[in-house]
Design a protein around this motif. Structure first.
Motif, PDB file in Angstrom:
ATOM      1  N   TYR A  74      22.099  24.314  37.100  1.00 16.50           N
ATOM      2  CA  TYR A  74      22.003  22.588  37.679  1.00 16.50           C
ATOM      3  C   TYR A  74      21.490  21.888  36.720  1.00 16.50           C
ATOM      4  O   TYR A  74      20.925  22.274  35.543  1.00 16.50           O
ATOM      5  CB  TYR A  74      20.761  22.943  38.448  1.00 16.50           C
ATOM      6  CG  TYR A  74      19.535  21.988  38.789  1.00 16.50           C
ATOM      7  CD1 TYR A  74      20.461  20.412  39.922  1.00 16.50           C
ATOM      8  CD2 TYR A  74      18.819  21.051  37.599  1.00 16.50           C
ATOM      9  CE1 TYR A  74      19.181  19.481  40.179  1.00 16.50           C
ATOM     10  CE2 TYR A  74      18.536  20.404  38.632  1.00 16.50           C
ATOM     11  CZ  TYR A  74      18.198  19.332  39.891  1.00 16.50           C
ATOM     12  OH  TYR A  74      17.468  18.274  40.175  1.00 16.50           O
ATOM     13  N   TRP A 111      13.766  17.934  36.791  1.00 10.15           N
ATOM     14  CA  TRP A 111      12.498  18.400  37.671  1.00 10.15           C
ATOM     15  C   TRP A 111      11.546  17.657  38.294  1.00 10.15           C
ATOM     16  O   TRP A 111      11.379  17.467  37.179  1.00 10.15           O
ATOM     17  CB  TRP A 111      12.696  19.517  37.013  1.00 10.15           C
ATOM     18  CG  TRP A 111      13.967  20.605  36.225  1.00 10.15           C
ATOM     19  CD1 TRP A 111      14.811  20.103  35.469  1.00 10.15           C
ATOM     20  CD2 TRP A 111      14.205  21.909  36.796  1.00 10.15           C
ATOM     21  NE1 TRP A 111      15.739  20.614  36.429  1.00 10.15           N
ATOM     22  CE2 TRP A 111      15.649  21.997  36.774  1.00 10.15           C
ATOM     23  CE3 TRP A 111      13.655  23.128  38.024  1.00 10.15           C
ATOM     24  CZ2 TRP A 111      16.375  23.430  37.104  1.00 10.15           C
ATOM     25  CZ3 TRP A 111      14.349  24.419  38.175  1.00 10.15           C
ATOM     26  CH2 TRP A 111      15.454  23.802  37.902  1.00 10.15           C
ATOM     27  N   GLN A 153      13.880  21.620  41.380  1.00  5.45           N
ATOM     28  CA  GLN A 153      14.592  20.199  41.237  1.00  5.45           C
ATOM     29  C   GLN A 153      13.972  19.262  42.447  1.00  5.45           C
ATOM     30  O   GLN A 153      13.831  19.159  43.683  1.00  5.45           O
ATOM     31  CB  GLN A 153      15.847  20.453  42.010  1.00  5.45           C
ATOM     32  CG  GLN A 153      16.622  21.681  41.008  1.00  5.45           C
ATOM     33  CD  GLN A 153      16.863  23.366  41.570  1.00  5.45           C
ATOM     34  OE1 GLN A 153      15.334  23.624  41.958  1.00  5.45           O
ATOM     35  NE2 GLN A 153      17.110  24.474  41.110  1.00  5.45           N
ATOM     36  N   GLY A 190      19.765  14.964  40.709  1.00  6.59           N
ATOM     37  CA  GLY A 190      20.360  16.031  40.011  1.00  6.59           C
ATOM     38  C   GLY A 190      22.292  16.771  40.640  1.00  6.59           C
ATOM     39  O   GLY A 190      22.658  16.109  41.546  1.00  6.59           O
ATOM     40  N   TYR A 230      24.839  20.249  41.263  1.00 11.04           N
ATOM     41  CA  TYR A 230      24.483  21.443  40.755  1.00 11.04           C
ATOM     42  C   TYR A 230      25.948  21.936  40.591  1.00 11.04           C
ATOM     43  O   TYR A 230      26.536  21.550  42.269  1.00 11.04           O
ATOM     44  CB  TYR A 230      23.215  21.759  42.033  1.00 11.04           C
ATOM     45  CG  TYR A 230      23.095  23.201  42.275  1.00 11.04           C
ATOM     46  CD1 TYR A 230      21.863  24.019  41.693  1.00 11.04           C
ATOM     47  CD2 TYR A 230      24.318  24.558  43.014  1.00 11.04           C
ATOM     48  CE1 TYR A 230      21.741  25.521  41.666  1.00 11.04           C
ATOM     49  CE2 TYR A 230      23.647  25.684  43.068  1.00 11.04           C
ATOM     50  CZ  TYR A 230      22.534  25.941  42.566  1.00 11.04           C
ATOM     51  OH  TYR A 230      22.420  27.777  42.474  1.00 11.04           O
ATOM     52  N   TRP A 285      17.189  15.286  44.652  1.00  5.90           N
ATOM     53  CA  TRP A 285      16.259  16.669  45.744  1.00  5.90           C
ATOM     54  C   TRP A 285      15.062  16.423  45.465  1.00  5.90           C
ATOM     55  O   TRP A 285      14.281  15.433  45.091  1.00  5.90           O
ATOM     56  CB  TRP A 285      16.969  18.039  44.306  1.00  5.90           C
ATOM     57  CG  TRP A 285      18.167  18.310  43.692  1.00  5.90           C
ATOM     58  CD1 TRP A 285      18.987  17.083  43.240  1.00  5.90           C
ATOM     59  CD2 TRP A 285      18.890  19.181  44.207  1.00  5.90           C
ATOM     60  NE1 TRP A 285      20.741  17.214  43.467  1.00  5.90           N
ATOM     61  CE2 TRP A 285      20.033  19.134  44.191  1.00  5.90           C
ATOM     62  CE3 TRP A 285      18.072  20.217  44.803  1.00  5.90           C
ATOM     63  CZ2 TRP A 285      21.123  20.473  43.972  1.00  5.90           C
ATOM     64  CZ3 TRP A 285      19.126  21.771  45.305  1.00  5.90           C
ATOM     65  CH2 TRP A 285      20.167  21.805  44.439  1.00  5.90           C
TER      66      TRP A 285
END
Length: 773
Positions: free
Chosen positions: A163, A167, A172, A176, A178, A190
């Protein structure tokens, strides 16, 4: 100096074996009670052979402590200060930079079972940029705040997943990417460690992908599934096949085609793509207390040894063996756990007394010990049969049950402008004998009106309110409770039995104000889920038939103080001073007393990321209210004090706590950080761990809004939100402003134009809230 390295380590290993019980006892002191370690009565000197240097000068030290800990490195003023290595008896090790007894700067912290963190520290926390390698081989490299991944970072999981992105508080959140070990990947939004918002999922080699909206890791709402040949399926996605709808378009064609394919296959495929969970750390660096030798070298006052608290204040007195070593570190601010010895008053206490005396001499009243209010009975009077408003309550419950239970299509969050039309209302007649749409009931006939039902239904969905739970809270077998007296506006308030919802009667002007600002209010919550303004769940009206033809309008709101925590102090804060005082002594403050601006005796200190979010959200909310011409709103703040003695005194977390009284530290925060999933219960304004610093006001400033801080801190849980947001700056408020401006300072009165009110409100709020350094 204690001999060579080998002899030191042998002595240390022997001590470890003898002190396992002590180590266990230390582990049990996680909630901050100060544990006093003992050391042999021996001055270890310094590398310069005890040349009489003052304690604040830097020198090299090597110490074996009687509880099994070992330290080697720079030392100053009875602190690790500079570079050094500290080994705890449980096997944890820190090597790196120190500042006045706390890990601060660059360093490496390792756990006995294999994990390690290498990077920046601040005040005992992993804070800054650093790399954490878990016991299972997972590696995170990026930004940290208070032991939590916060900011941008990359995490590589041992199973091959990766990932990379934003954050927030260990999870998360934000934008982002993944990527799974088999090549599939997701790029997008996220929330709380799960796929949520807008994003794209690609199935890797075959090139198929889904672009659209997500919720709880699955497609939800508008979206498009695209095959590698360019054909696609577009429509509304839902795990429930009944809510699924869409159309298939072949590659290069604008006309709808047919395809033997079930969109539910996508949900089955995605169910196999799990997000790796984060590793839970057994103990955090900020939880590790330091057991440090209290040197008597360089004593003063006729050779009396000195005791120095961690913040550098020196106290003079008769030293007892238990005073020579002390655990500290991992506390919310620095504090000394040593007791004032008999036969002498510590200079710590003298300095604090001077500080408090000076504050009291300037204050408007004597500084009293803070006490928790006595437990009061449940707020409100139960509306039972015979109560003057019993029939009105039954009418309200019947109407709510009808409105919420009425079948309706699942509404999209994208509402049409017509849904906000003030004329968009539904009248329903409730005869006593019942009708095709209403049940029989024991009260007189009445009419029920729903204002903008689609909007409020969608708002409840946006606020994640379950329709069945909502009906049970308001319309269940338990009666509502009426608060003892109406508010200043003349409105009556009712509470549901479970305290989750508050129902307020309202004037026609308030209802019109809400309906006018409803589109902006709705869009505000769509854009900012952490908005602090009051959450509204429904606007209704009961019209009684007969000669009276009385209309009663109701607004249903969330109860900010519905919590498992007892609320010990409640403040209604506007930023004005005229009439903004309750004048109640400490002994008469109850759990339900609403205190005001001039009663406020605290500054609220929030952790860095929360404070930044708080400032941004206050600005956004005030801009909304200013644009909508609203004034006279308040910030309602509730305080739960974490530490209260058996006799009801609220316990400070600082060093001047009375001898023998347990002090608190950051332990509660650390327990929370051990399990990042627990952050889900904490939102801006709800269940927020924080500190408050006590303040006192000066006599020479009669209407001083914010008192002077005195360095007395308390560990708390905060609740806050902006209430009373339906007051227009109408002709009555303009006349009130004109009249009061003649008799009083115009800046002190509540009734001012929305722009000035917003500016003054924000200035005040940003003075009483600050970042906890």
């Amino acid at each position: 100096m204690i001999g060579r390295d080998s002899s030191v380590m042998k002595a240390w290993e022997a001590t470890v074996r003898k002190t396992q019980a002590v180590a266990k006892k230390r582990a049990n002191s996680i909630f901050g009670s100060t544990y006093m370690a003992h050391a042999e009565d021996e001055d270890q000197g310094n590398k310069d052979g005890g040349n009489g240097r003052e304690g604040h000068e830097l020198y090299h030290a090597e110490k074996v402590l009687s509880n099994g800990d070992y330290y080697k490195g720079d030392w100053a003023d009875n602190f690790p200060h500079g570079k050094g290595k500290y080994v705890w008896s449980d096997g944890c090790v820190y090597v790196g930079e120190w500042f006045r007894g706390k890990t601060n700067g660059k360093g490496r912290f390792s756990w006995p079972n294999g994990p390690h963190y290498e990077g920046e520290f601040k005040n005992g926390y992993m804070d800054g940029t650093g790399t954490y390698t878990g016991s299972n081989g997972d590696v995170y490299k990026g930004q940290w705040v208070m032991n939590l991944k916060h900011g941008n970072g990359v995490k590589k999981f041992v199973n091959g997943d990766t990932y990379e992105g934003e954050w927030r508080r260990g999870m998360q959140e934000g934008q982002g990417r993944y990527e799974w070990g088999d090549g599939r990947y997701y790029i997008g939004e996220w929330k709380n460690g799960n796929i949520c918002g807008k994003g794209s999922f690609c199935w890797g080699e075959d090139g198929n992908r889904y672009d659209g909206c997500w919720e709880d890791g699955l497609p939800k709402g508008n979206g498009r599934y695209i095959w590698s040949d360019g054909s696609f399926y577009v429509g509304n996605w839902s795990k429930d096949p009944r809510d699924q709808s869409g159309a298939f378009y072949p590659a290069g064609s604008l006309e709808e085609g047919s395809l033997e394919w079930d969109p539910q296959e996508v949900f089955e495929e995605l169910g196999k793509c799990e997000i790796c969970p984060g590793e839970k750390v057994s103990v955090l660096p900020s939880q590790k207390r330091l057991a440090v030798w209290r040197s008597s070298k360089g004593g003063c006052d006729g050779g009396k040894p000195r005791r120095m608290s961690i913040d550098g204040r020196v106290s003079v007195g008769v030293e007892k063996p238990s005073d020579r070593m002390q655990l500290w570190g991992g506390a919310e601010g620095d504090f000394s756990g040593t007791k004032t010895p008999p036969g002498g008053v510590g200079l710590d206490d003298e300095l604090m007394a001077m500080q408090l005396d000076g504050a009291i001499s300037r204050g408007s009243n004597q500084l009293q010990t803070l006490r928790a209010p006595t437990k009061s009975k449940r707020q409100g009077e139960i509306i039972c049969k015979g109560h003057k408003n019993y029939e009105l309550m039954l009418n309200l419950q019947l109407g709510i049950r009808h409105s919420v239970g009425r079948p309706a299509p699942s509404a999209s969050l994208d509402l049409k402008p017509s849904a906000f039309d003030p004329k968009e209302k539904v009248w329903t007649r409730f005869p006593p004998e019942g009708s095709k749409y209403t049940p029989p009931h024991p009260t007189s006939e009445f009419k029920w009106k729903d204002y903008c039902p689609v909007v409020f239904r969608t708002l409840r969905k946006l606020f994640k309110v379950d329709a069945a739970d909502y009906m049970i809270s308001i319309c269940g077998n338990e009666a509502l409770r009426e608060l003892s007296s109406p508010g200043k506006s003349g409105s009556f308030f009712y509470l549901t039995n479970d305290d989750r919802y508050m129902i307020k009667t309202m004037k026609k002007a308030e209802a019109k104000a809400l309906l006018r600002m409803l589109p902006a209010y709705y869009n505000h919550f769509r854009a900012f889920e952490n908005a602090l303004v009051t959450k509204f769940y429904g606007l209704h009206c009961v019209k009684l038939t007969g000669t009276a033809q009385k209309k009663v309008r109701f607004i249903i709101m969330g109860n900010l103080f519905c919590s498992e925590y007892t609320i010990h102090r409640r403040f209604d804060l506007k930023g004005s001073s005229l009439g903004r005082i309750t004048i109640k002594p400490e002994s008469e403050i109850s759990e339900t007393t609403i205190l005001k601006d001039l009663d406020l005796n605290f500054i609220f200190r929030l952790q860095k990321s929360w404070f930044q979010e708080f400032c941004r959200q206050i600005d956004r909310d005030c801009e909304l209210l200013e644009q909508e011409g609203i004034m006279d709103y308040s910030l309602l703040v509730g305080i739960h004090f974490k530490d209260i003695s058996e006799n009801g005194e609220i316990i400070s977390s600082e060093s001047h706590t009375p001898a023998g009284t347990p002090c608190t530290s950051r332990a509660d925060m650390d327990l929370l950080l051990l399990d990042p999933t627990r952050w889900a219960s904490i939102k801006l304004g709800v269940n927020m761990p924080a500190r408050v610093e006590r303040t006192v006001r000066r006599n020479d400033c009669e209407l001083q809004l914010v008192g002077d801080p005195i360095g007395e801190f308390y560990e708390v849980v905060l609740f806050f939100g902006i209430i009373d947001i339906l007051q227009d700056y109408d002709i009555s408020k303009k006349l009130e402003h004109a009249y009061k401006s003649i008799h009083y300072d115009p800046t002190s009165i509540s009734a001012v134009d929305p722009r000035q009110y917003s500016r003054r409100f924000r200035d005040f709020i940003f003075r009483i809230f600050s970042e906890d350094s």
